[in-house]
Design an enzyme around this catalytic site. Structure first.
Site, PDB file in Angstrom:
ATOM      1  N   HIS A  40      13.767 -15.060  12.093  1.00 49.24           N
ATOM      2  CA  HIS A  40      13.452 -15.137  13.583  1.00 49.24           C
ATOM      3  C   HIS A  40      11.664 -15.307  13.695  1.00 49.24           C
ATOM      4  O   HIS A  40      11.213 -15.674  14.755  1.00 49.24           O
ATOM      5  CB  HIS A  40      13.770 -13.663  14.321  1.00 49.24           C
ATOM      6  CG  HIS A  40      15.272 -13.712  14.764  1.00 49.24           C
ATOM      7  ND1 HIS A  40      15.600 -12.734  15.609  1.00 49.24           N
ATOM      8  CD2 HIS A  40      16.227 -14.502  14.279  1.00 49.24           C
ATOM      9  CE1 HIS A  40      16.992 -12.782  15.647  1.00 49.24           C
ATOM     10  NE2 HIS A  40      17.437 -13.921  15.112  1.00 49.24           N
ATOM     11  N   CYS A  50       0.826  -1.312  -0.151  1.00 49.39           N
ATOM     12  CA  CYS A  50       0.001  -0.043  -0.140  1.00 49.39           C
ATOM     13  C   CYS A  50       0.820   1.382   0.127  1.00 49.39           C
ATOM     14  O   CYS A  50       2.111   1.084  -0.365  1.00 49.39           O
ATOM     15  CB  CYS A  50      -1.295   0.051   1.075  1.00 49.39           C
ATOM     16  SG  CYS A  50      -0.139   0.350   2.729  1.00 49.39           S
TER      17      CYS A  50
HETATM   18  C1  RB5 Z   1      -3.919   5.280   0.700  1.00 45.75           C
HETATM   19  O1  RB5 Z   1      -4.051   6.897   0.042  1.00 45.75           O
HETATM   20  C2  RB5 Z   1      -3.070   5.369   1.711  1.00 45.75           C
HETATM   21  O2  RB5 Z   1      -3.568   5.593   3.012  1.00 45.75           O
HETATM   22  C3  RB5 Z   1      -2.692   3.566   1.936  1.00 45.75           C
HETATM   23  O3  RB5 Z   1      -2.046   2.979   0.792  1.00 45.75           O
HETATM   24  C4  RB5 Z   1      -1.742   3.084   2.870  1.00 45.75           C
HETATM   25  O4  RB5 Z   1      -0.737   4.044   2.958  1.00 45.75           O
HETATM   26  C5  RB5 Z   1      -2.489   3.195   4.410  1.00 45.75           C
HETATM   27  O5  RB5 Z   1      -1.674   2.604   5.301  1.00 45.75           O
END
Ligand code: RB5
Length: 150
Positions: free
Chosen positions: A104, A71
């Site tokens: 670990h 993400c």
């Molecule tokens: C999306 O904008 C962002 O919040 C997501 O990709 C991530 O970083 C969340 O933890």
């Protein structure tokens, strides 16, 4: 013939990780792994828990033995994945972390921040993650406790 589960790596991301996911999926395929791509595949804004949970289910169901999550920061998607007892997801920023999370913690999922990490570093981390064994021994007892929080 279905792919060997041990050679199948699940991969998923939100909109903050699409470029890095594509790069890492291609890297995995080039290394001979079967890649189970669980999306997302567009730039539309999506919710990272949906993709973390899809990947957790794939591992829980035996469709893949290891996973890669991306993400924007790597934080939300790793938190979401770690809500599943079968998942030990490590948010990694360098090869030392990638090695330690295998030796670990027996991590079965590696997570990256697509807006945080360079592509070459991420490739190095992924390669280390996939080629480092769990040390077992004293770590076994600790890892067992992760699946049984009390
Ligand atoms: C999306 O904008 C962002 O919040 C997501 O990709 C991530 O970083 C969340 O933890």
């Amino acid at each position: 013939m279905p792919a060997e589960p041990s050679r199948t790596i699940a991969i998923a991301c939100d909109h903050g990780g699409i470029d890095l996911k594509a790069t890492l999926a291609a890297e995995l395929e080039g290394d001979g792994y079967d890649v189970l791509d669980l999306g997302t595949n567009g730039s539309d804004s999506v919710d990272y828990p949906d993709f973390a949970y899809a990947l957790a289910s794939a591992i829980k169901d035996g469709k893949a033995t290891r996973g890669v999550l991306v993400c924007g920061s790597g934080i939300g998607i790793s938190i979401a994945a770690n809500r599943h007892a079968e998942i030990r997801a490590a948010l990694v920023h360098d090869a030392l972390g990638a090695r330690m999370c295998r030796e670990h913690n027996d991590a079965n999922v590696i997570a990256f921040g697509g807006r945080m990490i360079g592509v070459e570093t991420a490739r190095d981390c992924l390669n280390t993650f996939l080629n480092t064994e769990f040390e077992g021994g004293r770590h076994e007892r600790r890892v067992d406790k992760l699946s049984n929080p009390k």
